[in-house]
Design a protein around this motif. Structure first.
Motif, short mmCIF file in Angstrom:
data_model
loop_
_atom_site.label_atom_id
_atom_site.label_comp_id
_atom_site.label_asym_id
_atom_site.label_seq_id
_atom_site.Cartn_x
_atom_site.Cartn_y
_atom_site.Cartn_z
N SER A 65 46.52 33.05 42.95
CA SER A 65 47.20 33.89 43.20
C SER A 65 47.02 35.03 44.24
CB SER A 65 47.22 34.81 41.56
OG SER A 65 47.73 36.05 41.60
N GLU A 66 47.91 34.94 45.26
CA GLU A 66 47.37 35.59 46.49
C GLU A 66 47.41 37.21 46.35
OE1 GLU A 66 49.78 34.25 49.86
OE2 GLU A 66 48.57 35.57 51.21
N ASP A 67 48.50 37.68 45.97
CA ASP A 67 48.44 39.26 45.71
C ASP A 67 47.40 39.89 44.99
OD1 ASP A 67 50.68 38.94 47.25
OD2 ASP A 67 52.05 39.62 45.53
N HIS A 68 47.09 39.18 44.02
CA HIS A 68 45.99 39.76 43.14
C HIS A 68 44.62 39.29 43.90
CE1 HIS A 68 43.82 40.72 39.49
NE2 HIS A 68 43.08 39.35 39.41
N LYS A 75 52.59 38.32 35.73
CA LYS A 75 52.23 39.96 35.95
C LYS A 75 51.98 40.08 34.48
CE LYS A 75 52.82 43.88 38.36
NZ LYS A 75 53.69 44.94 38.86
N ARG A 76 52.75 39.72 33.50
CA ARG A 76 52.64 40.26 32.16
C ARG A 76 51.81 39.58 31.36
NH1 ARG A 76 55.49 39.51 27.14
NH2 ARG A 76 55.16 41.50 25.84
N GLY A 77 51.58 38.24 31.58
CA GLY A 77 50.71 37.40 30.89
C GLY A 77 49.25 37.86 31.36
N SER A 78 48.84 38.19 32.76
CA SER A 78 47.54 38.58 32.99
C SER A 78 47.24 39.75 32.55
CB SER A 78 47.70 38.63 34.50
OG SER A 78 48.12 37.48 35.29
N LYS A 79 48.30 40.72 32.23
CA LYS A 79 47.99 42.15 31.67
C LYS A 79 47.55 41.79 30.21
CE LYS A 79 50.09 46.28 32.94
NZ LYS A 79 51.25 47.06 32.92
N LEU A 80 48.23 41.13 29.54
CA LEU A 80 48.03 40.69 28.31
C LEU A 80 46.72 39.92 27.96
CD1 LEU A 80 51.41 39.30 27.07
CD2 LEU A 80 50.37 41.34 26.02
N PHE A 81 46.40 39.18 29.00
CA PHE A 81 44.97 38.29 28.93
C PHE A 81 43.80 39.46 29.01
CE2 PHE A 81 41.45 36.18 30.72
CZ PHE A 81 41.17 35.48 29.65
N GLY A 84 38.50 31.31 40.95
CA GLY A 84 39.10 31.91 39.84
C GLY A 84 38.71 33.40 39.97
N CYS A 85 39.81 34.09 40.33
CA CYS A 85 39.12 35.58 40.35
C CYS A 85 39.93 36.54 39.41
CB CYS A 85 39.26 35.81 41.98
SG CYS A 85 40.06 37.53 42.29
N GLY A 86 39.10 37.21 38.51
CA GLY A 86 39.93 37.87 37.53
C GLY A 86 39.58 39.37 38.20
N SER A 87 39.14 40.40 37.37
CA SER A 87 38.93 41.70 37.58
C SER A 87 37.81 41.65 38.54
CB SER A 87 38.90 42.64 36.37
OG SER A 87 37.76 42.14 35.71
N VAL A 143 43.06 31.53 49.35
CA VAL A 143 44.08 31.38 48.60
C VAL A 143 44.00 29.92 48.26
CG1 VAL A 143 46.33 31.63 48.06
CG2 VAL A 143 45.18 33.46 49.53
N ALA A 144 43.72 29.32 47.06
CA ALA A 144 43.83 27.88 46.97
C ALA A 144 43.81 27.67 45.40
CB ALA A 144 42.54 27.40 47.57
#
Ligand code: AVI
Length: 336
Positions: free
Chosen positions: A126-129, A54-60, A100-103, A150-151
């Motif tokens: 990352s299922e939740d995201h 979670k923290r790493g994705s926010k920093l990215f 891959g799914c970002g924002s 999810v894969a």
């Protein structure tokens, strides 16, 4: 004994460590096994996929907004400028698969440009995201059938039943230059599996970062505010949080440099002193200056990438580059 101060003054004092042996679930056990394996190599290493908790994705996300990190805004501008032309090449009614799914900001630009895509399949581990982003997108585009999967997209994909035999052309979308985080052999392997998934007549739109002036590259991976440093250091923080490790995060620093011979940015964590980190009963000793390799980010010349894609059976249809020659978008045709 580890974790106990010396009993009398003649014994050296041992730092109180926080290493805890935790009961791990299946995912954490895989993470732990990878960490132990990576840190047991002569050149210690950690896989870059572990940056993204979670923290790493926010920093990215913060990295993507930095002045120095040109790829995101340059690729976004290319999609805005050439969206219509790209959509013309892709054609109407396609099934769009995003790897891959970002924002999904870039996805929206592409979907807006396309002529009635019939189905959108975002794929992410990352299922939740993924489910959250897909739900939001489905609400914004009520006419679009959104089928998240999810894969691990680096492996062969089992696509939704709906896609099989519906006759729609399959278009893959892989923005962000994530292909740069694969070494060349893995990149060809990944492209081959994409080509198989897309099938005959399929197309692939992919963002690729370009070779350029070393200073621009290094600044993008070692920004003045230290966001990339925090992103890199977070991986050992994550080991502490999830695996009960006792890394002294403040005793490591971020290092990024451009390896011209290999054509890649290399990122490391450098130990600032002689120290030992403990993880789930394993001890990892560091000398002062010893490094953990955490990421490669390959850069390409246009022709180099075209040749790589050709090895995987893709033919380049068209390439778009910004005026400053920073970043490229390639539309590739999957060869029958
Ligand atoms: C996700 N990937 C394409 C980024 C890159 O540029 O290689 C990851 C990153 N590492 C440091 N900054 C950004």
């Amino acid at each position: 004994m580890r974790g106990q101060p010396g009993k009398n003054s003649s014994e050296p004092e041992v730092r109180q460590t926080r290493d805890k042996t935790l009961a791990l679930d299946q995912d954490a056990q895989v993470f732990c096994d990878d960490v132990v394996q990576g840190l047991s190599q002569p050149q210690k290493q950690l896989a870059c996929k572990y940056f993204y908790d979670k923290r790493g994705s926010k920093l990215f996300d913060e990295i993507c907004r930095l002045d120095e990190y040109y790829p995101t805004r340059t690729e976004t501008a290319l999609l805005k400028t050439f969206g219509e032309e790209i959509a013309g090449l892709i054609g109407p009614g396609v099934c769009l698969i995003e790897y891959g799914c970002g924002s999904l900001v870039k996805t929206r630009l592409l979907i807006d440009a396309l002529d009635y895509p019939s189905l959108f399949v975002p794929v992410d581990i990352s299922e939740d995201h993924l489910l959250q982003s897909a739900k939001k997108l489905a609400e914004e585009y009520p006419d679009l059938d959104v089928q998240p999967q999810v894969a691990d997209f680096t492996r062969a994909l089992a696509l939704p039943e709906k896609m099989k035999g519906n006759g729609a052309k399959c278009i893959g979308f892989f923005p962000g230059s994530t292909i740069g985080n694969f070494d060349h052999e893995a990149a060809v392997g990944f492209l081959q599996s994409v080509s198989e998934t897309l099938g005959k007549g399929g197309g692939f739109l992919i963002g690729v970062d370009l070779k350029k002036d070393t200073d621009i590259l290094v600044r993008a991976y070692d920004d003045a505010q230290g966001v990339t440093a925090a992103f890199n250091l977070n991986v050992i923080g994550r080991i502490n949080r999830e695996l009960g490790g006792d890394f002294d995060v403040s005793a490591f620093r971020h290092r990024a440099f451009y390896n011209r011979l290999e054509g890649r940015i290399e990122m490391y964590l450098v130990s600032l002193k002689k120290q030992t980190a403990h993880i789930q009963g394993h001890d990892f000793a560091f000398t002062e200056g010893e490094t953990i390799h955490t990421e490669n980010s390959y850069k390409y010349h246009i022709e180099e990438f075209g040749a790589l894609a050709a090895k995987a059976g893709f033919a380049t249809v068209k390439t778009w580059v910004d005026d400053n020659g920073l970043f490229s978008l390639h539309y590739l045709a999957a060869s029958p």
